[in-house]
Design an enzyme around this catalytic site. Structure first.
Site, PDB file in Angstrom:
ATOM      1  N   ARG A  84       0.796  -1.364  -0.039  1.00  4.86           N
ATOM      2  CA  ARG A  84      -0.010   0.072   0.088  1.00  4.86           C
ATOM      3  C   ARG A  84       0.994   1.020   0.122  1.00  4.86           C
ATOM      4  NH1 ARG A  84      -2.487   2.822   5.040  1.00  4.86           N
ATOM      5  NH2 ARG A  84      -3.584   4.326   4.030  1.00  4.86           N
ATOM      6  N   HIS A 128      -2.600  11.009   1.331  1.00  4.52           N
ATOM      7  CA  HIS A 128      -2.052  10.772   2.685  1.00  4.52           C
ATOM      8  C   HIS A 128      -1.255  12.011   3.260  1.00  4.52           C
ATOM      9  CE1 HIS A 128      -0.210   7.352   5.344  1.00  4.52           C
ATOM     10  NE2 HIS A 128      -0.030   8.472   5.866  1.00  4.52           N
ATOM     11  N   GLU A 173      -6.741   8.299   7.031  1.00  4.82           N
ATOM     12  CA  GLU A 173      -6.724   8.812   8.338  1.00  4.82           C
ATOM     13  C   GLU A 173      -7.208  10.508   8.446  1.00  4.82           C
ATOM     14  OE1 GLU A 173      -3.167   8.353  10.429  1.00  4.82           O
ATOM     15  OE2 GLU A 173      -3.527   6.220  10.602  1.00  4.82           O
ATOM     16  N   ASN A 302      -6.893   1.518  10.402  1.00  2.00           N
ATOM     17  CA  ASN A 302      -5.271   1.661  10.949  1.00  2.00           C
ATOM     18  C   ASN A 302      -5.497   1.744  12.672  1.00  2.00           C
ATOM     19  OD1 ASN A 302      -5.169   2.426   8.326  1.00  2.00           O
ATOM     20  ND2 ASN A 302      -4.366   4.371   8.456  1.00  2.00           N
ATOM     21  N   TYR A 304      -3.263   1.576  16.286  1.00  2.00           N
ATOM     22  CA  TYR A 304      -1.947   1.494  17.144  1.00  2.00           C
ATOM     23  C   TYR A 304      -2.224   1.295  18.502  1.00  2.00           C
ATOM     24  CZ  TYR A 304      -0.033   2.942  12.665  1.00  2.00           C
ATOM     25  OH  TYR A 304       0.706   3.045  11.393  1.00  2.00           O
ATOM     26  N   GLU A 379      -3.050  -0.118   8.295  1.00  2.00           N
ATOM     27  CA  GLU A 379      -1.685   0.170   9.251  1.00  2.00           C
ATOM     28  C   GLU A 379      -1.889  -0.471  10.491  1.00  2.00           C
ATOM     29  OE1 GLU A 379      -0.665   4.307   9.584  1.00  2.00           O
ATOM     30  OE2 GLU A 379      -1.251   4.784   7.432  1.00  2.00           O
TER      31      GLU A 379
END
Ligand code: IFM
Length: 478
Positions: A84, A128, A173, A302, A304, A379
């Site tokens: 990606r 992005h 995002e 995504n 984290y 992600e």
């Protein structure tokens, strides 16, 4: 329930699962003045004193623009079957309007052909975070016209690459673009105007909807269109009604503001209430919600770390613990009555706690909210202070453990009924980590910034083995 470090039975994925890595244009390409490319907001921001650690910028980054062939060969050697990457808008349509620059499109055509030649499935992200500076000068995302410009750009790229790229992502995002870019100002363009940030969020939603339609008109019907959200997993510190209300407010500002209109065709009423002192939302015009609420082929998540919140008493004197950089301005408009807390557990170099249960929770949430929509983890990854050994090898057992935990959480979600079709590790290689400059290393591949030499870390070899076999290899002792 925490993921066991070494599961009793092997963790095996469905045969068609995509094992990818992700990057973005400004973070890796460099070559910022080549082929007619003009500055994006990140060129301007990173060259503004005091905005990034050590004044670092993406002028050279990791020089992927010139080394893309070697980088693709490296991915193939590792065993990845998906990649990606994002397109630099300023490279293909330098002023953000008007005709495309063929040199720019040709670079991405060559990159895609190289990937296809090596059996690696490309997934293109159109945006992005690197808006052409001319569009920011004309008002940026708070300006409605930027959404129309984005649809035009989507059409250009869709026409150029739609014959060879099947997987498309409109925005990456959008929360960061809107709220780190226009509210807290820790990201480009560095504005600190809460009302503008909410306007930006709406125009990013509109841009996504218009671009989705433009891509569909420009490309073969077999192609898939999605977007990647960094949806937060928001947890209250207690079941106290005030803490629950705080968590709901952050959920609206992190998630509902995007998935509300995109997936369900409406903003949450509670979001309007939370932000009524900041904006009247009068820029949401008739027909906008219909334009935004386009059917999607997939959703990118995504993830984290989760967020832990409680009610606060407007005391913002302490450091904010929301993990989104340091600024005296909040990225959460209308939420001065919410406090963010350090989440428990081990942390990565970003200070983000490691909690794979959050990824499972996120996947199950969207499995319920968007039934039938295939999901991709677009992600997930961790920054560590990696250093080569005297023998030149880079051992990063912490990253292997992180990846193992999160991939096992994905697999558990699949067993629980989620339709997750692929995973893209962030990031293929060390790169420009925005306001942190090159200080934080997220790569599975180590980059020596003096020579730009690439060295796969032990996590890259571990992940490649997982990709080749479809089963997670054991985690080495740390
Ligand atoms: O590096 C970023 C990426 O550009 C977007 N998602 C989060 C990553 C780590 O901060």
């Amino acid at each position: 329930m925490p993921e066991p470090a070494t599961p009793a039975t092997p963790v095996t994925f469905p045969p068609a699962f995509l094992w990818g890595a992700a990057t973005s244009a400004y973070q890796i390409e460099g070559a910022v003045r080549e082929g007619g490319r003009t500055p994006s907001i990140w060129d301007t921001f990173s060259h503004t004193p005091g905005k990034t650690a050590g004044g670092e910028h993406g002028d050279i980054a990791v020089d992927h623009y010139h080394r893309y062939r070697d980088d693709v060969a490296m991915m193939a050697d590792l065993g990845l079957n998906a990649y990606r990457f994002s397109i630099s808008w300023s490279r293909v349509q330098p002023t953000g309007r008007g005709p495309a620059v063929q040199v720019g499109l040709d670079f991405y055509r060559r990159l895609v052909d190289e990937l296809l030649d090596k059996g690696i499935k490309p997934a293109v992200t159109l945006y992005h975070w690197d808006l052409p500076q001319e569009l920011e000068d004309a008002g940026g995302w708070p300006e409605r016209d930027t959404a129309y410009r984005f649809a035009e750009y989507a059409q250009i790229v869709g026409e150029a690459l739609g014959d060879r790229v099947e997987q498309w992502i409109t925005l990456n995002e959008p929360w960061c673009s809107a709220f780190l870019g226009y509210a807290s100002g820790v990201h480009a363009p560095g504005r600190t105007d809460p009302a503008a940030s909410l306007k930006a969020a709406h125009h990013l939603n509109l841009a996504h909807g218009l671009a989705t339609s433009a891509l569909r008109a420009a490309m073969p019907a077999r192609n898939s269109v999605a977007l990647s959200l960094n949806s937060s997993v928001v947890r209250p510190v207690s079941q106290d009604p005030a803490d629950l209300a705080a968590a709901r407010k952050i959920d609206d500002l992190a998630n509902g503001v995007f998935h509300g209109p995109i997936l369900h065709g409406a903003y949450p009423e509670s979001l309007f209430a939370a932000t009524e002192l900041i904006t009247d939302w009068s820029y949401v015009e008739d027909g906008d919600l219909r334009a935004i609420n386009q059917p999607l082929d997939a959703l990118g998540l995504n993830y984290y770390t989760p967020a832990l919140v409680s009610a606060a008493d407007n005391d913002l004197s302490g450091p904010r613990a929301d993990g989104h950089g340091s600024s005296e301005f909040s990225p959460w408009p209308g939420a001065d009555d919410v406090a963010f807390h350090q989440t428990p557990g081990e942390r990565t170099e970003m200070g983000w706690s490691i909690d794979p249960t959050g990824l499972h929770e996120l996947i199950m949430r969207y499995t319920r909210e968007a039934p039938g929509l295939p999901l991709y983890i677009t992600e997930n990854g961790a920054a560590y202070d990696d250093k080569p050994d005297p023998d030149g090898r880079v051992h990063d057992p912490e990253r292997i453990s992180y990846l193992h935990g999160h991939l096992a959480a994905v697999r558990r979600a699949v067993s629980d009924g989620a339709d997750v079709r692929g995973y893209y590790l962030w990031s293929l290689m060390d790169n420009f980590e925005w306001a942190y400059g090159y200080e934080k290393r997220f790569g599975a591949v180590y980059v020596d910034y003096a020579t730009l030499a690439r060295t796969p870390k032990s996590s890259a070899l571990w992940y490649g083995q997982a990709a080749r076999s479809g089963t997670l290899p054991p985690v080495p002792e740390v």
